[in-house]
Design a protein around this motif. Structure first.
Motif, PDB file in Angstrom:
ATOM      1  N   LEU A 279     -54.744  92.926  96.456  1.00 43.19           N
ATOM      2  CA  LEU A 279     -54.713  93.073  97.908  1.00 43.19           C
ATOM      3  C   LEU A 279     -53.255  93.146  98.345  1.00 43.19           C
ATOM      4  O   LEU A 279     -52.450  92.282  97.999  1.00 43.19           O
ATOM      5  CB  LEU A 279     -55.397  91.890  98.597  1.00 43.19           C
ATOM      6  CG  LEU A 279     -55.290  91.854 100.117  1.00 43.19           C
ATOM      7  CD1 LEU A 279     -56.048  93.032 100.731  1.00 43.19           C
ATOM      8  CD2 LEU A 279     -55.800  90.549 100.656  1.00 43.19           C
ATOM      9  N   ARG A 280     -52.937  94.205  99.067  1.00 42.64           N
ATOM     10  CA  ARG A 280     -51.589  94.363  99.610  1.00 42.64           C
ATOM     11  C   ARG A 280     -51.679  94.441 101.125  1.00 42.64           C
ATOM     12  O   ARG A 280     -52.431  95.236 101.664  1.00 42.64           O
ATOM     13  CB  ARG A 280     -50.945  95.642  99.094  1.00 42.64           C
ATOM     14  CG  ARG A 280     -50.612  95.605  97.647  1.00 42.64           C
ATOM     15  CD  ARG A 280     -49.897  96.879  97.242  1.00 42.64           C
ATOM     16  NE  ARG A 280     -49.610  96.841  95.826  1.00 42.64           N
ATOM     17  CZ  ARG A 280     -49.889  97.817  94.995  1.00 42.64           C
ATOM     18  NH1 ARG A 280     -50.444  98.922  95.430  1.00 42.64           N
ATOM     19  NH2 ARG A 280     -49.599  97.705  93.720  1.00 42.64           N
ATOM     20  N   VAL A 281     -50.900  93.611 101.790  1.00 38.16           N
ATOM     21  CA  VAL A 281     -50.819  93.636 103.252  1.00 38.16           C
ATOM     22  C   VAL A 281     -49.376  93.957 103.595  1.00 38.16           C
ATOM     23  O   VAL A 281     -48.454  93.233 103.190  1.00 38.16           O
ATOM     24  CB  VAL A 281     -51.251  92.287 103.871  1.00 38.16           C
ATOM     25  CG1 VAL A 281     -51.120  92.330 105.382  1.00 38.16           C
ATOM     26  CG2 VAL A 281     -52.674  91.943 103.459  1.00 38.16           C
ATOM     27  N   ARG A 282     -49.185  95.047 104.320  1.00 41.83           N
ATOM     28  CA  ARG A 282     -47.844  95.500 104.685  1.00 41.83           C
ATOM     29  C   ARG A 282     -47.558  95.164 106.148  1.00 41.83           C
ATOM     30  O   ARG A 282     -48.314  95.539 107.039  1.00 41.83           O
ATOM     31  CB  ARG A 282     -47.709  97.015 104.477  1.00 41.83           C
ATOM     32  CG  ARG A 282     -47.964  97.460 103.061  1.00 41.83           C
ATOM     33  CD  ARG A 282     -46.864  96.973 102.172  1.00 41.83           C
ATOM     34  NE  ARG A 282     -47.102  97.438 100.804  1.00 41.83           N
ATOM     35  CZ  ARG A 282     -46.502  96.909  99.765  1.00 41.83           C
ATOM     36  NH1 ARG A 282     -45.664  95.913  99.922  1.00 41.83           N
ATOM     37  NH2 ARG A 282     -46.744  97.369  98.565  1.00 41.83           N
ATOM     38  N   ASP A 283     -46.476  94.453 106.378  1.00 43.96           N
ATOM     39  CA  ASP A 283     -46.040  94.092 107.720  1.00 43.96           C
ATOM     40  C   ASP A 283     -45.049  95.164 108.176  1.00 43.96           C
ATOM     41  O   ASP A 283     -43.885  95.178 107.747  1.00 43.96           O
ATOM     42  CB  ASP A 283     -45.385  92.717 107.696  1.00 43.96           C
ATOM     43  CG  ASP A 283     -44.965  92.233 109.068  1.00 43.96           C
ATOM     44  OD1 ASP A 283     -44.801  93.064 109.986  1.00 43.96           O
ATOM     45  OD2 ASP A 283     -44.788  91.019 109.217  1.00 43.96           O
ATOM     46  N   GLN A 284     -45.502  96.064 109.030  1.00 42.97           N
ATOM     47  CA  GLN A 284     -44.668  97.173 109.462  1.00 42.97           C
ATOM     48  C   GLN A 284     -43.601  96.758 110.464  1.00 42.97           C
ATOM     49  O   GLN A 284     -42.627  97.472 110.654  1.00 42.97           O
ATOM     50  CB  GLN A 284     -45.543  98.268 110.078  1.00 42.97           C
ATOM     51  CG  GLN A 284     -46.474  98.892 109.083  1.00 42.97           C
ATOM     52  CD  GLN A 284     -47.369  99.948 109.721  1.00 42.97           C
ATOM     53  OE1 GLN A 284     -47.403 100.121 110.920  1.00 42.97           O
ATOM     54  NE2 GLN A 284     -48.108 100.662 108.875  1.00 42.97           N
ATOM     55  N   LEU A 285     -43.746  95.608 111.083  1.00 38.21           N
ATOM     56  CA  LEU A 285     -42.764  95.167 112.072  1.00 38.21           C
ATOM     57  C   LEU A 285     -41.618  94.358 111.461  1.00 38.21           C
ATOM     58  O   LEU A 285     -40.452  94.584 111.772  1.00 38.21           O
ATOM     59  CB  LEU A 285     -43.449  94.336 113.164  1.00 38.21           C
ATOM     60  CG  LEU A 285     -44.491  95.070 114.010  1.00 38.21           C
ATOM     61  CD1 LEU A 285     -45.139  94.109 114.995  1.00 38.21           C
ATOM     62  CD2 LEU A 285     -43.852  96.231 114.750  1.00 38.21           C
TER      63      LEU A 285
ATOM     64  N   ILE B  66     -47.190  91.060 101.716  1.00 42.47           N
ATOM     65  CA  ILE B  66     -47.922  90.113 100.867  1.00 42.47           C
ATOM     66  C   ILE B  66     -48.681  90.915  99.820  1.00 42.47           C
ATOM     67  O   ILE B  66     -49.300  91.936 100.129  1.00 42.47           O
ATOM     68  CB  ILE B  66     -48.912  89.277 101.692  1.00 42.47           C
ATOM     69  CG1 ILE B  66     -48.176  88.450 102.736  1.00 42.47           C
ATOM     70  CG2 ILE B  66     -49.749  88.380 100.783  1.00 42.47           C
ATOM     71  CD1 ILE B  66     -49.101  87.765 103.724  1.00 42.47           C
ATOM     72  N   GLU B  67     -48.645  90.450  98.568  1.00 47.66           N
ATOM     73  CA  GLU B  67     -49.398  91.098  97.495  1.00 47.66           C
ATOM     74  C   GLU B  67     -50.040  90.006  96.645  1.00 47.66           C
ATOM     75  O   GLU B  67     -49.353  89.107  96.169  1.00 47.66           O
ATOM     76  CB  GLU B  67     -48.456  91.957  96.649  1.00 47.66           C
ATOM     77  CG  GLU B  67     -49.163  92.716  95.560  1.00 47.66           C
ATOM     78  CD  GLU B  67     -48.227  93.690  94.851  1.00 47.66           C
ATOM     79  OE1 GLU B  67     -47.754  94.621  95.505  1.00 47.66           O
ATOM     80  OE2 GLU B  67     -48.003  93.491  93.656  1.00 47.66           O
ATOM     81  N   LYS B  68     -51.354  90.075  96.495  1.00 53.39           N
ATOM     82  CA  LYS B  68     -52.097  89.077  95.719  1.00 53.39           C
ATOM     83  C   LYS B  68     -52.986  89.786  94.705  1.00 53.39           C
ATOM     84  O   LYS B  68     -53.649  90.770  95.025  1.00 53.39           O
ATOM     85  CB  LYS B  68     -52.994  88.227  96.630  1.00 53.39           C
ATOM     86  CG  LYS B  68     -52.269  87.450  97.694  1.00 53.39           C
ATOM     87  CD  LYS B  68     -51.587  86.253  97.121  1.00 53.39           C
ATOM     88  CE  LYS B  68     -50.919  85.456  98.236  1.00 53.39           C
ATOM     89  NZ  LYS B  68     -50.345  84.242  97.788  1.00 53.39           N
ATOM     90  N   LYS B  69     -53.000  89.276  93.481  1.00 53.33           N
ATOM     91  CA  LYS B  69     -53.894  89.769  92.437  1.00 53.33           C
ATOM     92  C   LYS B  69     -54.949  88.706  92.174  1.00 53.33           C
ATOM     93  O   LYS B  69     -54.686  87.515  92.331  1.00 53.33           O
ATOM     94  CB  LYS B  69     -53.138  90.044  91.132  1.00 53.33           C
ATOM     95  CG  LYS B  69     -52.196  91.206  91.189  1.00 53.33           C
ATOM     96  CD  LYS B  69     -51.562  91.409  89.844  1.00 53.33           C
ATOM     97  CE  LYS B  69     -50.594  92.573  89.878  1.00 53.33           C
ATOM     98  NZ  LYS B  69     -49.992  92.790  88.547  1.00 53.33           N
ATOM     99  N   GLY B  70     -56.126  89.155  91.759  1.00 54.49           N
ATOM    100  CA  GLY B  70     -57.178  88.196  91.446  1.00 54.49           C
ATOM    101  C   GLY B  70     -58.234  88.813  90.570  1.00 54.49           C
ATOM    102  O   GLY B  70     -58.222  90.006  90.275  1.00 54.49           O
ATOM    103  N   GLN B  71     -59.149  87.975  90.138  1.00 50.63           N
ATOM    104  CA  GLN B  71     -60.282  88.440  89.337  1.00 50.63           C
ATOM    105  C   GLN B  71     -61.480  87.566  89.633  1.00 50.63           C
ATOM    106  O   GLN B  71     -61.352  86.434  90.087  1.00 50.63           O
ATOM    107  CB  GLN B  71     -59.943  88.435  87.858  1.00 50.63           C
ATOM    108  CG  GLN B  71     -59.524  87.082  87.333  1.00 50.63           C
ATOM    109  CD  GLN B  71     -58.984  87.180  85.916  1.00 50.63           C
ATOM    110  OE1 GLN B  71     -58.731  88.252  85.412  1.00 50.63           O
ATOM    111  NE2 GLN B  71     -58.822  86.056  85.276  1.00 50.63           N
ATOM    112  N   PHE B  72     -62.657  88.132  89.363  1.00 55.82           N
ATOM    113  CA  PHE B  72     -63.901  87.429  89.665  1.00 55.82           C
ATOM    114  C   PHE B  72     -64.939  87.835  88.622  1.00 55.82           C
ATOM    115  O   PHE B  72     -65.052  89.009  88.271  1.00 55.82           O
ATOM    116  CB  PHE B  72     -64.387  87.823  91.065  1.00 55.82           C
ATOM    117  CG  PHE B  72     -65.678  87.181  91.455  1.00 55.82           C
ATOM    118  CD1 PHE B  72     -65.727  85.851  91.820  1.00 55.82           C
ATOM    119  CD2 PHE B  72     -66.849  87.903  91.439  1.00 55.82           C
ATOM    120  CE1 PHE B  72     -66.908  85.242  92.181  1.00 55.82           C
ATOM    121  CE2 PHE B  72     -68.042  87.319  91.794  1.00 55.82           C
ATOM    122  CZ  PHE B  72     -68.070  85.980  92.156  1.00 55.82           C
TER     123      PHE B  72
END
Length: 72
Positions: free
Chosen positions: A51-57, A62-68
């Protein structure tokens, strides 16, 4: 409001305002298997995600890796 993105018997459910108890302070994302009920008993499913969340301002990305893993 929910956004539904479908691909190969899977669906990505996105709730941009998150959980209703948090009053819009979170983002909720779910991976749904459309054919989960038809899987053979004892079958294991593995999902790996990023999951990557980009703060344009402010550029606070934020970048998170995971597994399930789940079994039917």
């Amino acid at each position: 409001m929910c956004v539904l993105i479908c691909f190969q018997r899977r669906a990505l459910l996105v709730y941009p305002k998150g959980n209703s108890t948090e009053k819009g302070k979170s983002l909720s994302i779910y991976l749904k298997m459309e054919d989960f009920e038809t899987l053979p008993c004892g079958r294991t499913t593995y999902a790996e995600y990023m999951l990557r969340v980009r703060d344009q301002l402010f550029g606070k990305h934020i970048e998170k890796k995971g597994q399930f893993t789940t079994s039917a």
